[in-house]
Design an enzyme around this catalytic site. Structure first.
Site, short mmCIF file in Angstrom:
data_model
loop_
_atom_site.label_atom_id
_atom_site.label_comp_id
_atom_site.label_asym_id
_atom_site.label_seq_id
_atom_site.Cartn_x
_atom_site.Cartn_y
_atom_site.Cartn_z
CB ALA C 243 -0.96 -0.12 1.31
CG HIS C 244 -1.16 4.77 0.69
ND1 HIS C 244 -2.22 5.71 0.70
CD2 HIS C 244 -1.83 3.75 1.44
CE1 HIS C 244 -2.91 5.64 1.60
NE2 HIS C 244 -3.08 4.54 1.84
N GLY C 245 2.96 4.33 0.46
CA GLY C 245 3.71 4.79 1.75
C GLY C 245 4.60 3.75 2.37
CB SER C 263 2.60 4.57 6.67
OG SER C 263 2.39 5.54 5.77
#
Lengths: 352, 352, 352
Positions: C243-245, C263
């Protein structure tokens, strides 16, 4: 890519725009950036308390923090009870959606029978089947494939390697990211007398309402009869599997790797955590929140907060999960107790 | 899309065709439809008891129900002990598979070295590698990509954005839905002396037997040595991961999001519920049924019905799952008991 | 495909090459093959003890076995303490990576603004956006799509139906298999005052370091701010969701169907078993090993070996899992004990 083409603004202007009390010091803001990377004209955002120490060492020109954030900061701060939505809207203000120039790449295949709206952008090697309808200002990125009879509303964005199968219907402002497949056959087979599996034709369709966003490599299947439905404003993350005949309500959040079995009914404003699954034909009421990896095996009342397999109230599920590793020691203690009670019983019998 | 091009028939004709006792009243049937949408010339199907009330209010011209269905219906009904397979065959009768016109889109890339059968349909932007063989009447939808040396039997249907990697072999009547990848490299790496991961070349292939159907966004990987095999008539749902060197038998059902680790051996007529996983090198006997999300960590005997992680007999697994939330209260009760037994022991000692 | 184009060698030569004691008998080796299929000039490999009996019946000309393998073999054997890495390197020696001829298919779309290295191979219907950079000797298979501003180092291989989204950066020698999507928008939405979900623009990017291999149908998402990072030499299997980050370190192994929430920070030399998930913002230290389907909900210290949900030390997790089916019988025994203690207490009271 964190710099922005938008006009710079001052922190005080931004505070006024969101009805937030302005900090004493003003500063020019050219964009947003991470705590680590933000420079003296950039605003940063404390997304999680665990980064509070880093924020204090950040070179950011300003910070967006929760209203109850404690401690001194080296930069002026916007304090708000809703930091996440303010951050979202600031991001949107500094990064307005890029406008694709209208046009049709010469390699795009658009049969005569299609109805194409105004200012549509159709990329290289896009293939449209017969009788496809595209609303105004749609953007089809290179390598999108739309089968016959697909109907798409206005302002949709379809990314590369997306397949929209025969007769699928999308509302306005729908976004579908790369590799997602909308309308492939539902998994419908019945064991025949000879033990082979007989395919049930899947002649229903899929209807996606306005403002839905479907991330990458998602599957939403068509049904044997009737339509699979995704309601207005719902968001579906990568690898979610929406089986044939499911109905999802409005403004719900379906996280990554969720797997909904056939004919599951999901209400409005539902939140299904990553990897959550459902048994077929269950109904999940409005506002239900299911923790990651929940296994929904029975209907859930509106507003229920659940977790675990089968999904039970989240407090019970968490307690069960935390106690599970104690079972071996419980078994040992029980064994010991049984011996002690036996000894007591023998003594009692001897007394009697 | 629920109307049908097929000739309408009467309910009595359909009853005769399937050897079902005809209801007194006859009615013309033009197609099948859902309980909610069916009209007076449509037959509907009670797929699940929970919809019985709705069925009683349906406008359908006729209904297909289980033999033991109780209660009055407003429409004539076909009653059968096998309603699901009768439904499947009725659907098939009213919705025969569409025939794609043979032909090769001018943008399809078909090297001279390929062998193409009769009446094959090759869509726009399809790319075939060198030495590809396509059997008679195959349909390749736009944007299918077949690498070198792929061999496909007769009457196969390959959807858009499918990748068939080098040397993959498909039997007759195989269907592969959009975005599936057959024959990508197995995940084979070994830690080297310096801590980096050394890639093991994956030079085996994948062989898919006759009448297999592979849904959307599936992965079936090639192996380092030897072939990954999927047996005749087996059906594989969206997002299933079939790792390198797996062998799946005949007429098995692999549901969505199943993950089989390397060299898993699955027998014939096996049913793996959604999200089921296996450890590497395990053997699953013929006829095994694994509940959704089973974790198969050891070999399973033919006919076993299992569930849970690790997969144990389904009855035990269900009981364990239902009792898991009681562990916190069990721990509390045990604590209390220990105190009471201690008190008894003290009293006993005092008595002695 | 198990024969090899490489020059045949003798078993003694291979033994010398890997510093392994040569068996008495020498034999010419033309390639490697499975235990079942290997012929008299082929070397086979005992990958798992359960195949030892089969090995004894194999027609292979020679065998590679663990140093502590016991029992007689009909063929000469290479014995080594590291059979897996020796097998990997033998495979690599007999199956060197095929060189694609450089060239650009006339249907590939390569805008003037792109920078293309030497000896690059660009397949049919590949689409490059504006300002794409390709390093020397890259291979782009048919139907790869690279959006604007993608930068790829030297010797990369991008398979068909891969999407590399705007601004994604790949190092040298990166391999991406079919259907993977790098850089689609992170799943970032915030509930607005009216209950709808407000999209947070995802303007960060994804950076993939040297020697990473990404299997098929993987998703690595871009972030709202800052980059999603995959470190040098890390390998990511089918259907993994990054996922993002997220930040993944060097030489880590991310198995199939892993789902990392936003994250997540993964260290170096980490091994995440199939289907493992993480909560957002957790940190997983270097060298952590997580069993299949672990649920990582808190930070993990370097070197931790964990399993279960939430992920706890693997020994405790395995014990908990094995004891879980005993809970129903524990509950029954506890109930019985409570009755016996009550009886004892009554007797004690009567005595007193």
């Amino acid at each position: 890519m964190t710099t922005s083409d938008a006009t710079p603004r001052t922190l005080h202007e931004l505070a006024a725009q969101f009805g937030i009390e302005a900090p004493r010091r003003d500063v020019e803001i050219t964009g947003l950036n991470t705590i680590e990377a933000a420079g003296p004209t950039e605003l940063t955002f404390l997304s999680n308390e665990r980064y509070a120490t880093k924020l204090k060492e950040s070179a950011a020109g300003a910070a967006l923090v929760p209203a109850d954030f404690e401690g001194e900061l080296p930069m002026p701060a916007l304090r708000t009870a809703q930091p996440r939505i303010v951050f979202a809207k600031l991001m949107s203000a500094f990064h307005p959606r890029a406008q694709r120039p209208a046009g049709r790449h010469p390699t795009a295949i658009v049969p005569e029978s299609c109805t194409i709206g105004d200012d549509v952008s159709i990329g290289a090697y896009v293939v449209l089947g017969e009788n496809v309808t595209l609303g105004d200002r749609c953007v089809l990125h290179p390598h999108a494939v739309l089968y016959d009879d697909v109907v798409i509303g206005a302002d949709c964005e379809i990314h590369g390697h997306v397949s929209l199968r025969e007769g699928v219907v999308l509302g306005d402002r729908v976004i579908v990211h790369n590799g997602s497949v909308i309308g492939a056959d539902g998994f419908g087979f019945e064991p025949d007398a000879d033990g082979s599996l007989f395919k049930i034709p899947q002649v229903g369709s899929v209807r996606i309402a306005d403002d839905v966003e479907i991330q990458a490599n998602v599957c939403v299947d068509r049904s044997a009869l009737g339509d699979t439905l995704v309601g207005e404003g719902t968001k579906i993350d990568n690898f979610a599997q929406i089986a044939h005949g499911c109905t999802i309500g409005k403004h719900s959040v379906i996280c990554g790797q969720v797997g909904l079995a056939g004919s599951t009914k999901i209400g409005n404003h539902v939140m299904l955590g990553g990897g959550t699954g459902s048994a077929g034909h269950v109904e999940v009421g409005d506002g239900v929140q299911a923790a990651a990896r929940s296994g929904i095996m029975m209907d859930l009342e509106p507003g229920a907060k659940v977790g675990g397999v089968p999904a039970i109230p989240i407090k019970d599920a968490l307690r069960a999960v935390l106690y599970a590793p104690q079972v071996p020691s419980i078994a040992r203690r029980l064994k010991k107790m049984e011996r002690r009670v036996e000894a007591l019983e023998e003594a009692e019998n001897a007394d009697a």
